[in-house]
Write an enzyme that holds these catalytic residues in place. Structure first.
Site, PDB file in Angstrom:
ATOM      1  N   SER A   5       5.681 -23.605  39.447  1.00  0.00           N
ATOM      2  CA  SER A   5       6.086 -22.505  40.321  1.00  0.00           C
ATOM      3  C   SER A   5       5.025 -21.418  40.308  1.00  0.00           C
ATOM      4  CB  SER A   5       7.412 -21.950  39.793  1.00  0.00           C
ATOM      5  OG  SER A   5       7.703 -20.718  40.405  1.00  0.00           O
ATOM      6  N   TYR A   9      13.442 -18.658  33.048  1.00  0.00           N
ATOM      7  CA  TYR A   9      13.085 -19.713  34.014  1.00  0.00           C
ATOM      8  C   TYR A   9      11.557 -19.798  34.148  1.00  0.00           C
ATOM      9  CZ  TYR A   9      11.992 -22.092  38.304  1.00  0.00           C
ATOM     10  OH  TYR A   9      11.416 -22.940  39.207  1.00  0.00           O
ATOM     11  N   LYS A  16       8.708 -22.810  32.880  1.00  0.00           N
ATOM     12  CA  LYS A  16       7.700 -23.506  33.711  1.00  0.00           C
ATOM     13  C   LYS A  16       6.312 -23.352  33.078  1.00  0.00           C
ATOM     14  CE  LYS A  16      10.280 -25.167  36.930  1.00  0.00           C
ATOM     15  NZ  LYS A  16      10.467 -26.608  37.074  1.00  0.00           N
ATOM     16  N   ASN A  52      21.110 -17.450  45.594  1.00  0.00           N
ATOM     17  CA  ASN A  52      20.194 -16.482  44.975  1.00  0.00           C
ATOM     18  C   ASN A  52      19.025 -16.187  45.898  1.00  0.00           C
ATOM     19  OD1 ASN A  52      21.418 -16.507  42.279  1.00  0.00           O
ATOM     20  ND2 ASN A  52      20.743 -18.649  42.254  1.00  0.00           N
TER      21      ASN A  52
HETATM   22  P1  NAD Z   1      17.669 -28.453  42.905  1.00  0.00           P
HETATM   23  O1  NAD Z   1      18.568 -27.794  41.934  1.00  0.00           O
HETATM   24  O2  NAD Z   1      18.147 -28.640  44.298  1.00  0.00           O
HETATM   25  O3  NAD Z   1      17.198 -29.874  42.343  1.00  0.00           O
HETATM   26  C1  NAD Z   1      17.100 -30.146  40.974  1.00  0.00           C
HETATM   27  C2  NAD Z   1      17.834 -31.464  40.722  1.00  0.00           C
HETATM   28  O4  NAD Z   1      17.706 -31.790  39.337  1.00  0.00           O
HETATM   29  C3  NAD Z   1      19.323 -31.383  41.030  1.00  0.00           C
HETATM   30  O5  NAD Z   1      19.694 -32.483  41.841  1.00  0.00           O
HETATM   31  C4  NAD Z   1      20.000 -31.483  39.658  1.00  0.00           C
HETATM   32  O6  NAD Z   1      21.250 -32.138  39.727  1.00  0.00           O
HETATM   33  C5  NAD Z   1      18.961 -32.254  38.865  1.00  0.00           C
HETATM   34  N1  NAD Z   1      18.965 -31.998  37.416  1.00  0.00           N
HETATM   35  C6  NAD Z   1      18.966 -30.805  36.787  1.00  0.00           C
HETATM   36  N2  NAD Z   1      18.920 -30.987  35.459  1.00  0.00           N
HETATM   37  C7  NAD Z   1      18.891 -32.316  35.243  1.00  0.00           C
HETATM   38  C8  NAD Z   1      18.832 -33.124  34.081  1.00  0.00           C
HETATM   39  N3  NAD Z   1      18.830 -32.594  32.858  1.00  0.00           N
HETATM   40  N4  NAD Z   1      18.815 -34.473  34.217  1.00  0.00           N
HETATM   41  C9  NAD Z   1      18.826 -35.027  35.451  1.00  0.00           C
HETATM   42  N5  NAD Z   1      18.891 -34.322  36.583  1.00  0.00           N
HETATM   43  C10 NAD Z   1      18.918 -32.970  36.486  1.00  0.00           C
HETATM   44  O7  NAD Z   1      16.291 -27.619  42.900  1.00  0.00           O
HETATM   45  P2  NAD Z   1      15.049 -27.701  43.879  1.00  0.00           P
HETATM   46  O8  NAD Z   1      14.992 -26.441  44.644  1.00  0.00           O
HETATM   47  O9  NAD Z   1      15.023 -28.991  44.567  1.00  0.00           O
HETATM   48  O10 NAD Z   1      13.883 -27.628  42.799  1.00  0.00           O
HETATM   49  C11 NAD Z   1      13.298 -28.794  42.256  1.00  0.00           C
HETATM   50  C12 NAD Z   1      12.284 -28.387  41.205  1.00  0.00           C
HETATM   51  O11 NAD Z   1      11.311 -27.513  41.806  1.00  0.00           O
HETATM   52  C13 NAD Z   1      12.878 -27.615  40.035  1.00  0.00           C
HETATM   53  O12 NAD Z   1      12.228 -28.022  38.852  1.00  0.00           O
HETATM   54  C14 NAD Z   1      12.537 -26.175  40.354  1.00  0.00           C
HETATM   55  O13 NAD Z   1      12.430 -25.396  39.206  1.00  0.00           O
HETATM   56  C15 NAD Z   1      11.193 -26.326  41.039  1.00  0.00           C
HETATM   57  N6  NAD Z   1      10.875 -25.226  41.942  1.00  0.00           N
HETATM   58  C16 NAD Z   1      11.768 -24.879  42.914  1.00  0.00           C
HETATM   59  C17 NAD Z   1      11.464 -23.820  43.770  1.00  0.00           C
HETATM   60  C18 NAD Z   1      12.442 -23.392  44.828  1.00  0.00           C
HETATM   61  O14 NAD Z   1      12.300 -22.272  45.341  1.00  0.00           O
HETATM   62  N7  NAD Z   1      13.408 -24.201  45.217  1.00  0.00           N
HETATM   63  C19 NAD Z   1      10.253 -23.138  43.635  1.00  0.00           C
HETATM   64  C20 NAD Z   1       9.362 -23.539  42.629  1.00  0.00           C
HETATM   65  C21 NAD Z   1       9.685 -24.580  41.784  1.00  0.00           C
HETATM   66  C1  WQD Z   2      12.629 -13.684  48.430  1.00  0.00           C
HETATM   67  C2  WQD Z   2      12.664 -12.236  48.840  1.00  0.00           C
HETATM   68  C3  WQD Z   2      14.029 -10.832  47.448  1.00  0.00           C
HETATM   69  C4  WQD Z   2      17.861 -12.577  48.485  1.00  0.00           C
HETATM   70  C5  WQD Z   2      12.393 -17.259  43.643  1.00  0.00           C
HETATM   71  C6  WQD Z   2      11.984 -17.498  42.222  1.00  0.00           C
HETATM   72  C7  WQD Z   2      10.691 -18.254  42.180  1.00  0.00           C
HETATM   73  C8  WQD Z   2      10.797 -19.526  43.018  1.00  0.00           C
HETATM   74  C9  WQD Z   2      11.296 -19.259  44.398  1.00  0.00           C
HETATM   75  C10 WQD Z   2      11.485 -21.315  41.635  1.00  0.00           C
HETATM   76  C11 WQD Z   2      12.591 -11.291  47.644  1.00  0.00           C
HETATM   77  C12 WQD Z   2      14.556 -10.887  48.861  1.00  0.00           C
HETATM   78  C13 WQD Z   2      16.516 -12.302  48.419  1.00  0.00           C
HETATM   79  C14 WQD Z   2      18.728 -11.620  49.097  1.00  0.00           C
HETATM   80  C15 WQD Z   2      16.827 -10.232  49.531  1.00  0.00           C
HETATM   81  N1  WQD Z   2      11.747 -20.431  42.459  1.00  0.00           N
HETATM   82  N2  WQD Z   2      16.005 -11.142  48.933  1.00  0.00           N
HETATM   83  N3  WQD Z   2      18.160 -10.487  49.607  1.00  0.00           N
HETATM   84  O1  WQD Z   2      12.416 -14.226  44.316  1.00  0.00           O
HETATM   85  O2  WQD Z   2      10.411 -14.808  45.756  1.00  0.00           O
HETATM   86  O3  WQD Z   2      11.375 -16.504  44.276  1.00  0.00           O
HETATM   87  O4  WQD Z   2      12.517 -18.503  44.336  1.00  0.00           O
HETATM   88  O5  WQD Z   2      10.483 -21.507  41.052  1.00  0.00           O
HETATM   89  O6  WQD Z   2      10.417 -18.518  40.848  1.00  0.00           O
HETATM   90  O7  WQD Z   2      11.837 -16.242  41.574  1.00  0.00           O
HETATM   91  O8  WQD Z   2      12.640 -15.854  46.252  1.00  0.00           O
HETATM   92  O9  WQD Z   2      14.298 -16.241  48.019  1.00  0.00           O
HETATM   93  O10 WQD Z   2      15.040 -15.160  45.856  1.00  0.00           O
HETATM   94  O11 WQD Z   2      13.606 -13.890  47.427  1.00  0.00           O
HETATM   95  O12 WQD Z   2      16.361  -9.172  49.998  1.00  0.00           O
HETATM   96  O13 WQD Z   2      19.940 -11.801  49.160  1.00  0.00           O
HETATM   97  O14 WQD Z   2      13.916 -11.977  49.474  1.00  0.00           O
HETATM   98  O15 WQD Z   2      14.132  -9.522  46.949  1.00  0.00           O
HETATM   99  O16 WQD Z   2      11.816 -10.214  48.034  1.00  0.00           O
HETATM  100  P1  WQD Z   2      11.696 -15.226  45.099  1.00  0.00           P
HETATM  101  P2  WQD Z   2      13.995 -15.351  46.885  1.00  0.00           P
END
Ligand code: NAD
Ligand code: WQD
Length: 336
Positions: free
Chosen positions: A124, A149, A153, A198
């Site tokens: 991330s 979190y 990572k 979130n």
């Molecule tokens: P998500 O929650 O939709 O997908 C994660 C999946 O992993 C889910 O299906 C969950 O059931 C499964 N899971 C969780 N713990 C597990 C375990 N112990 N064993 C087996 N399965 C398990 O999330 P996503 O948005 O698809 O994110 C996928 C990955 O990308 C995550 O590692 C997340 O941290 C990373 N990531 C997400 C974002 C984002 O904004 N969505 C940004 C950066 C990084």
């Molecule tokens: C985006 C912008 C909020 C909700 C998060 C994690 C990051 C990565 C991606 C996993 C921000 C604003 C949000 C709301 C708002 N995840 N906001 N009202 O915070 O950039 O990143 O998700 O790795 O690690 O921190 O993404 O979508 O939560 O927020 O005003 O109800 O929207 O303040 O500026 P963020 P987000």
């Protein structure tokens, strides 16, 4: 290739499974369904006309994971499984370290025991920490993370780097995502957060569909053009294609780190405005105090992924909004 995808029933995982299948790879998904849906996989099968092997299994369960590797001749792993709610991680840090960090070490042990040494990991942009200047570049050091979190990572990145130093059979790609949004253009798979979202995009689309009254915009006085936070939003299908490219280029041992973002930032107000323009649905909002830990603005320098993987984000903001809305309006309650 025969690819094991952990967390493949989740948001980014399911879109990546679709791209892997379309590219001709075979896929085995391991997911404990704590935040994913088996329906997503059935729908991926509908989209691609190909089948996915699904093993309901927690990656921390050594025995079951060992059985999965024993039953399938795996060539490489894409590792999405983990917990991702930043605020929750502050309240239950051990759950995050256990799932994200310990889960990854168990997975790597199972891979090594099965003779599998190719790994693509979901990292991330949060690992750049609070002090990094924008745009973020891969050769910047990891910085100070503000929540368990983000720390989990950064810890996994360090662990995987140490593993590659210790054993030159490993080839690992660390993909640092910026802000993935959008959905598959079919509207069949998309993001389905449990409870109150979130993240900004699912919150906007749930307001638009009438599941929430209005959006709170966190902060109006940031040092940005319109006072709201700026992020680098990319289409989840572009992100999924990034995984495919990273996997297909992963041959020589070592660690390869890539930013996956568009390279430009968009403010919260611009997000709301574009959503409304594209969908013609109003999103009522009000300004609320800033959210703890939010940085004013960050975006990617994504030139390394372009040069080394031949990857760049191709889908623009309007397409991200259109596809989000297509998914949300076809599935007002998500998969349930
Ligand atoms: P998500 O929650 O939709 O997908 C994660 C999946 O992993 C889910 O299906 C969950 O059931 C499964 N899971 C969780 N713990 C597990 C375990 N112990 N064993 C087996 N399965 C398990 O999330 P996503 O948005 O698809 O994110 C996928 C990955 O990308 C995550 O590692 C997340 O941290 C990373 N990531 C997400 C974002 C984002 O904004 N969505 C940004 C950066 C990084
Ligand atoms: C985006 C912008 C909020 C909700 C998060 C994690 C990051 C990565 C991606 C996993 C921000 C604003 C949000 C709301 C708002 N995840 N906001 N009202 O915070 O950039 O990143 O998700 O790795 O690690 O921190 O993404 O979508 O939560 O927020 O005003 O109800 O929207 O303040 O500026 P963020 P987000």
């Amino acid at each position: 290739m025969n690819v094991l995808v952990t967390g493949g029933a989740g948001y980014i995982g399911s879109h990546s499974v679709a791209e892997l299948l379309e590219a001709g790879h075979d896929v085995v998904v391991v997911d404990n369904l704590c935040n994913g849906s088996e329906q997503a996989l059935r729908r991926v099968e509908g989209i691609t006309g190909k089948s996915v092997s699904f093993e309901e299994c927690d990656i921390r369960d050594r025995e079951s994971l060992g059985r999965v590797f024993g039953n399938h001749d795996i060539d490489a792993v894409i590792h999405f499984a983990g917990l991702k709610a930043v605020g929750e991680s502050v309240n239950v840090p051990l759950a995050y370290y256990d799932n994200n960090v310990h889960g990854t070490t168990v997975l790597c042990e199972a891979m090594a025991a099965a003779g599998v040494f190719k790994l693509v990991f979901s990292s991330s942009a949060t690992v750049y920490g609070v002090e990094a200047p924008v745009p973020y570049q891969e050769d910047m050091p990891r910085g100070t993370t503000l929540n368990p979190y983000g720390t989990s990572k950064a810890m996994v990145e360090t662990i995987l780097e140490d593993l590659c130093k210790a054993d030159d059979r490993w080839a690992v790609s660390l993909l640092r995502y910026f802000n993935p949004i959008g959905a598959h253009p079919s509207g069949l798979i998309g993001e389905d957060p449990q409870g109150i979202p979130n993240n900004l995009m699912p919150f906007i689309s749930q307001v638009a569909i009438g599941r929430r009254d209005g959006l709170s915009i966190f902060g109006s006085d940031y040092p940005t053009e319109d006072g709201t936070c700026v992020r680098d939003y990319l289409h989840v299908v572009d992100l999924a294609v990034g995984h495919l490219k990273a996997l297909e280029r992963l041959s020589d041992p070592g660690v390869y780190t890539y930013n996956l973002g568009t390279g430009s930032g968009v403010s919260v107000l611009e997000m709301v405005k574009t959503f409304t323009e594209v969908t013609e649905v109003d999103v009522p909002y009000r300004f609320a105090p800033p959210r703890d830990g939010d940085l004013p603005a960050f975006w990617a320098d994504s030139s390394k992924a372009q040069e080394e993987l031949g990857w760049c984000a191709e889908k623009g903001l309007e397409e991200m909004m259109r596809d989000t809305w297509c998914w949300q309006s076809k599935n007002p309650e998500g998969y349930s």
